[in-house]
Write a protein that holds these residues in place. Sequence first.
Motif, PDB file in Angstrom:
ATOM      1  N   SER A 154      -2.084  -3.001  -9.997  1.00  0.00           N
ATOM      2  CA  SER A 154      -2.100  -1.781  -9.357  1.00  0.00           C
ATOM      3  C   SER A 154      -3.496  -0.891  -9.544  1.00  0.00           C
ATOM      4  CB  SER A 154      -1.001  -0.182  -9.426  1.00  0.00           C
ATOM      5  OG  SER A 154      -1.389   0.436  -8.298  1.00  0.00           O
ATOM      6  N   TYR A 155      -4.049  -0.715  -8.247  1.00  0.00           N
ATOM      7  CA  TYR A 155      -5.646   0.148  -8.268  1.00  0.00           C
ATOM      8  C   TYR A 155      -5.662   0.882  -6.980  1.00  0.00           C
ATOM      9  CZ  TYR A 155     -10.838   1.455  -7.983  1.00  0.00           C
ATOM     10  OH  TYR A 155     -11.376   2.083  -8.229  1.00  0.00           O
ATOM     11  N   GLY A 156      -6.042   2.299  -7.343  1.00  0.00           N
ATOM     12  CA  GLY A 156      -6.069   3.066  -6.365  1.00  0.00           C
ATOM     13  C   GLY A 156      -6.332   4.540  -6.801  1.00  0.00           C
ATOM     14  N   THR A 157      -6.172   5.593  -5.850  1.00  0.00           N
ATOM     15  CA  THR A 157      -6.866   7.234  -6.538  1.00  0.00           C
ATOM     16  C   THR A 157      -5.989   8.394  -6.454  1.00  0.00           C
ATOM     17  OG1 THR A 157      -8.891   8.409  -6.067  1.00  0.00           O
ATOM     18  CG2 THR A 157      -7.573   7.283  -3.879  1.00  0.00           C
ATOM     19  N   THR A 158      -6.151   8.989  -7.398  1.00  0.00           N
ATOM     20  CA  THR A 158      -5.492  10.734  -7.313  1.00  0.00           C
ATOM     21  C   THR A 158      -6.204  11.676  -6.988  1.00  0.00           C
ATOM     22  OG1 THR A 158      -4.189   9.825  -9.363  1.00  0.00           O
ATOM     23  CG2 THR A 158      -3.984  12.051  -8.364  1.00  0.00           C
ATOM     24  N   PRO A 191     -10.348   7.798  -9.344  1.00  0.00           N
ATOM     25  CA  PRO A 191      -9.689   6.496  -9.977  1.00  0.00           C
ATOM     26  C   PRO A 191      -8.692   6.253 -11.147  1.00  0.00           C
ATOM     27  CG  PRO A 191     -12.350   6.034 -10.110  1.00  0.00           C
ATOM     28  CD  PRO A 191     -11.594   7.499 -10.620  1.00  0.00           C
ATOM     29  N   ILE A 192      -7.782   5.433 -10.629  1.00  0.00           N
ATOM     30  CA  ILE A 192      -6.609   4.884 -11.826  1.00  0.00           C
ATOM     31  C   ILE A 192      -6.186   3.271 -10.995  1.00  0.00           C
ATOM     32  CG2 ILE A 192      -5.013   5.510 -10.099  1.00  0.00           C
ATOM     33  CD1 ILE A 192      -3.662   6.471 -12.422  1.00  0.00           C
ATOM     34  N   GLY A 193      -6.117   2.413 -12.222  1.00  0.00           N
ATOM     35  CA  GLY A 193      -5.990   0.924 -11.783  1.00  0.00           C
ATOM     36  C   GLY A 193      -5.621   0.330 -12.673  1.00  0.00           C
ATOM     37  N   ASN A 219      -2.121  10.697  -4.114  1.00  0.00           N
ATOM     38  CA  ASN A 219      -1.429  10.031  -4.586  1.00  0.00           C
ATOM     39  C   ASN A 219      -2.029   8.703  -3.018  1.00  0.00           C
ATOM     40  OD1 ASN A 219      -1.398  10.134  -7.495  1.00  0.00           O
ATOM     41  ND2 ASN A 219      -0.262  11.491  -6.008  1.00  0.00           N
ATOM     42  N   GLN A 266      -0.102  -1.778  -4.798  1.00  0.00           N
ATOM     43  CA  GLN A 266       0.312  -2.410  -6.075  1.00  0.00           C
ATOM     44  C   GLN A 266       0.443  -3.766  -5.507  1.00  0.00           C
ATOM     45  OE1 GLN A 266       4.042  -0.590  -6.436  1.00  0.00           O
ATOM     46  NE2 GLN A 266       2.940   0.854  -7.458  1.00  0.00           N
ATOM     47  N   ALA A 285       0.715  -0.591  -0.083  1.00  0.00           N
ATOM     48  CA  ALA A 285       0.408   0.141   0.280  1.00  0.00           C
ATOM     49  C   ALA A 285       0.893   0.928  -0.188  1.00  0.00           C
ATOM     50  CB  ALA A 285      -0.977   0.538   1.209  1.00  0.00           C
ATOM     51  N   ASN A 322      -2.601   3.946  -3.527  1.00  0.00           N
ATOM     52  CA  ASN A 322      -2.905   2.886  -4.058  1.00  0.00           C
ATOM     53  C   ASN A 322      -2.490   1.737  -3.469  1.00  0.00           C
ATOM     54  OD1 ASN A 322      -0.031   2.372  -5.535  1.00  0.00           O
ATOM     55  ND2 ASN A 322       0.083   4.435  -5.501  1.00  0.00           N
TER      56      ASN A 322
END
Length: 444
Positions: A292-296, A312-314, A111, A115, A70, A113
């Motif tokens: 990877s999945y997360g947020t910006t 969100p970004i992944g 940021n 991974q 994380a 995420n």
Amino acid sequence: MLVNTRKLIFSLIVLSGWNVAQAQEAWTLKQCIDTAQVHNKTLQINRNNISISEQRKKEAQANLIPKVTANADYKYFMELPTQLMPMNALNPQAPEGQFRDLQFGVPHNINANVQLAMPLYNPQIYGAIQSTQIAKELIELQFQKSEEQVLFDITTLYYNAQIIVHQLAFLDSNIANTEKLLKNMQLLKDQLLAKGSDVSKVKLQAEQLNTQRQNVNNKLIQVLNALKLNMGISLEQNITVVSEIQQEVSLESNTRNVLELKIIQKQNQLLHSDLKTLNQSRFLPSLNLVASYGTTGFGYDKKPNNFLKFYPIGFAGIQLSYPLFNGTVTQRKINQKKLEITNNELQSKLITEKNDMEVENAIRQKTIAQSTITNTESQIALAKTIYDQTVLQQKQGTASLTDVLLADNALREAQQNYLNAVIDFLKADLELKKLTGSITSIKN
């Protein structure tokens, strides 16, 4: 109250008597070895080394398990990043080659995420797993070797203690003979049949024997302390050894020190495994699964349009890594391993040849010592007969004190020759068992 007090006193007496009996009980060689198996510090350290090698193997295997991390970071831009934009991007009529500087973004950036990384194929990981398994087996063999050494040391000390006990028994017998001779010489002196110098000679011999016994007894204490240290018990504990020396005539084995050769062979196997891993790392790629999945988050803190928004970004993908050139570092390591393998094979041959020579010498020494023991036993009996006859003749006036002392010296010399022969036999027998890998049979 009186009855209870008597019961308590009786129990203490019984317990004290039991402890004294235990302290005086002679320890057999098997008891000493069994105690060392549990309490010897060297063996405990080597058992821990086996556990450490097991954990290293599991550590290498754990590299195949997916790794999840994380991550989070926050950045505040006091000056926003500047980019140059061609002017004709917004105005087609603007000439080419002219740019305008623009600042993009907002001052607050967040940021976060999760991974995931999982190796699908990695030659170094699989090579490390194989190497740690071989290393674990090597450490187990080294534990067996250390166990053999502990058995060898304890048996040697035990045999030394037995020899000293026999030496003390001979000294006690000689001291008793000298005391009897001293009484006879004192009686002859009182009857004016012997000189005062003759009595002094016997007294001197008695004092020398008593001094020698003190020194030998002190040596026995030192040997027993070393034995207790190797057994892993307290030095304050009183122990004695069985006085009877077992001179077993074991059948000679054609085997050699299999354990020593197994260790060399296992080291050779480990070196080949390392060499194989190095060769594979030169030509085989590494393949990993990554995701990877997360947020910006973007934030602006100036009025009237202050805001904080997250997006969100992944992604998921496969990462391929192939070594092209690393400055010949791997090649140098390969050359080193090849030389180490050559040395290992030479060492194996050297150990085999040395073992054959030492086994042959030990068998020859054992055979000679066994024959010497038989001869010296008859020599002791003959010397004892001569001594008794000389003492009797001295009482009858047909032999001088010098004859008695010479006979006594001959008896002591025969006793010492017997002890030396027993020492040579036990030493050769123990060395032969160590060389043939059968020393562990002592504890059975």
